[in-house]
Every structure is written in C-alpha cells, then in structure tokens.
Design an enzyme around this catalytic site. Structure first.
Site: not given
Ligand code: NDP
Length: 291
Positions: A67, A71, A108, A132, A134
């Site tokens: 995390t 990553k 994810d 978003g 990110g």
C-alpha cells in the site's frame, strides 16, 4: 507424523499502515479454512523498502500486499507482471512462486469489477464517470476498460492527471476515454450508467464531506459506487440512494480484492462471505453494506 510449527507468512508493507483492515479479513479467511497462514500488517518506510523486499524471499513469505507509498516503487523488484498491472503501472499484490520468482498483480480494479457484478451491474457496454485520477481510479478505469466499458470519463481536481489517465485508457485498451476538469457543483452527463467516487473525499475524519457535484443530475437507473469503505455508507452514496440510484459501497471492492489475494497465495477459493462479515463487523455497524 511430525508436527509443523511453521506458519506460512503473508502481510502488507506500507506507511502509514495502522488503519489498514486487510489483515483482519485475511486472517478470518485463513482461520475459516483451517490454514496455517498468518497476515502481518507491517510498517515499512521508503528507506526500509529495499530490505523489506529482500526479506520477502529470505523468510520465505507466500506473498505480500503493498500500500502507500510502495505500489509503484515495487515494480523493479518483480520478475513478472499481470497484463493489467503492466497497464496500471502499479502492484498491490506480490506472489512468491515455488521457484522464488516474484509475480505482481493489481487486484484493486478487479475487486471493484467483481463487487459490481455481485450487485447485478456490469461495466460491459456502459458509460462510466470516474471522479478521481489517483491509484484507485487508475486501477478501476483500466479494469472497467478491459471488461468492455463503452466510454470512461475521468473527472479530477487536477485536470492534468485526468488527461493522463484518459490517454492511458485510449492507448492501452479499446475503450473510449475523455478527461474533464472538476467545476464546483458539476452535473453528471445524463447518459451515465455508472458513477464512481474514486477520490478520498468522505474517508475517515472527512466523513462529513462528499464530492462537490450536482446530485440532482443523478437519476434512477444509474449505479453509483464509492471506493471509500470507512464509513461504508458515505454521504455520497446516501445522496445517490435518495435520488433512486442503485448503490455499491467500498466494502465490496475491499472484500473482493482480498479474496483474490487469498486465492493467489493459498491456491484455494476464498470464503468471501466470511471476509465480508468480518469487514461488516469492523466498519458496517448495521449500515447498508450493499453486499
Ligand atoms: P490517491 O492519493 O492516489 O488519489 C486521491 C484522489 O482523490 C486524487 O484523484 C485526488 O485529486 C482526489 N482528491 C483528494 N482530495 C480531494 C478533494 N478535496 N477534492 C477533489 N479531489 C480530491 O489515493 P488512492 O487512489 O490510493 O485512494 C483513493 C481512495 O480509494 C481512498 O479513500 C482509499 O481508501 C480508497 N481505496 C479503496 C479501496 C477498496 O478496496 N475499497 C482500495 C484502494 C483504495 P488530485 O489528483 O487533484 O489530487
């Protein structure tokens, strides 16, 4: 038969990592299947990361999650990447293979798509708007594109990041993609099928906030999803539900990506319901958790 006191090791490297709930979910799953596996939540700073990656092999771990902030930095340490991880350019799950080589996957986005499917929605042929740009947005956008989405619109506060993500989708997949800056109170295009909050707005201490959009442009028939899982029933999802949209919360994505990690490390089907129940225990508190 001689007793085996050695446990198989898995875990997560990150900083900060204190609030990461993956361990309780994975350990509940290991216990449910009677597997002698452990999942350790480990603080690893950027300075310590090279040694931590050496330790993965030295102590014969089965695999590890990554995390923030590791990553992307992990990529040079890996022997092979999944096709999606290659496009995303980030890895959240490392598998140590029998021959000691390291395989990197990004679960994810796959977890997100799986959670959608479990709620009766599919990205295939759909117009998707992602708030978003990110890490989470990137993984979700790539997997939705690979799952056959028709068009992805990336809306981000920093318009340059939205453009980079839309360019990536167009160049690496067959999906149409456009980028947009974020104006306060912006409406959602009426041909949107799936709207996703992939920002950190509404997370934890920020739970009294929600993305600044015109909620009256959300209509029944849209599916609205949030990556934020703490709290699980965010103000964003509450506002969407009030307008008649179907909602999918962030716990589903978290559980489904955790289930994929479990299978990659153990070779066994994951007890998804055990993992979801554990997360509900941690974060649900009787709220609607979609799953
Ligand atoms: P990043 O830091 O990579 O990206 C954050 C994104 O949020 C950026 O697009 C940023 O915009 C945007 N953003 C943050 N604050 C604001 C604001 N006040 N107004 C507008 N935009 C804002 O984080 P991640 O992508 O890694 O994580 C995002 C969220 O996803 C977190 O809440 C995380 O917990 C969740 N997550 C959930 C998972 C699950 O399984 N449910 C898995 C992984 C993540 P800008 O580019 O302009 O800075």
């Amino acid at each position: 038969m001689e007793k085996n006191y050695r446990a198989e090791l898995t875990g997560v490297f990150g900083d900060p990592v204190e609030g990461n709930p993956t361990g309780v979910m994975e350990e509940a799953a290991y216990e449910a299947l009677g597997l002698n596996f452990r999942y350790i939540t480990m603080k690893v700073t950027p300075d310590g990361f090279p040694d931590a990656m050496k330790a993965v092999r030295a102590i014969h771990m089965k695999g590890v999650n990554l995390t923030m902030p590791h990553k992307i930095k992990v990529l040079p340490y890996l022997d092979e990447l999944s096709p999606a991880a290659k496009i995303i350019g980030a890895v959240n799950t490392v598998v140590v293979r029998e021959d000691g080589t390291l395989f990197g996957e990004n679960t994810d986005g796959k977890g997100f798509v799986e959670a959608l499917l479990r709620c009766g929605e599919s990205p295939e042929g759909k117009n998707i708007v992602i708030l978003g740009a990110g890490g989470a947005a990137r993984a979700i956008a790539v997997e939705c594109a690979l799952a056959g989405a028709r068009k992805i619109t990336v809306v981000n506060r920093t318009a340059q990041r939205a453009r980079e993500l839309a360019d990536l989708i167009r160049s690496e997949t067959a999906c149409e993609a456009v980028a947009a800056g974020w104006e306060a109170g912006q409406g959602i295009p009426q041909d949107t099928d799936i709207l996703i909050n992939a920002t950190s707005i509404g997370l934890g201490e920020d739970r009294a906030n929600r993305p600044d959009i015109d909620y009256d442009t959300i209509r029944p028939g849209m599916t609205v999803s949030d990556v934020v899982f703490n709290p699980s029933n965010t103000l964003f999802l509450q506002a969407a539900a009030e307008r008649g949209a179907k909602t999918v919360n962030g716990l589903g994505m978290l559980a489904c990506q955790g289930a994929r990690n479990f299978t990659l490390w153990t070779g066994r089907d994951a007890p998804l319901s055990v993992m979801i129940d554990k997360l509900k225990e941690e974060f649900g508190e009787g709220q609607d958790t979609s799953l």
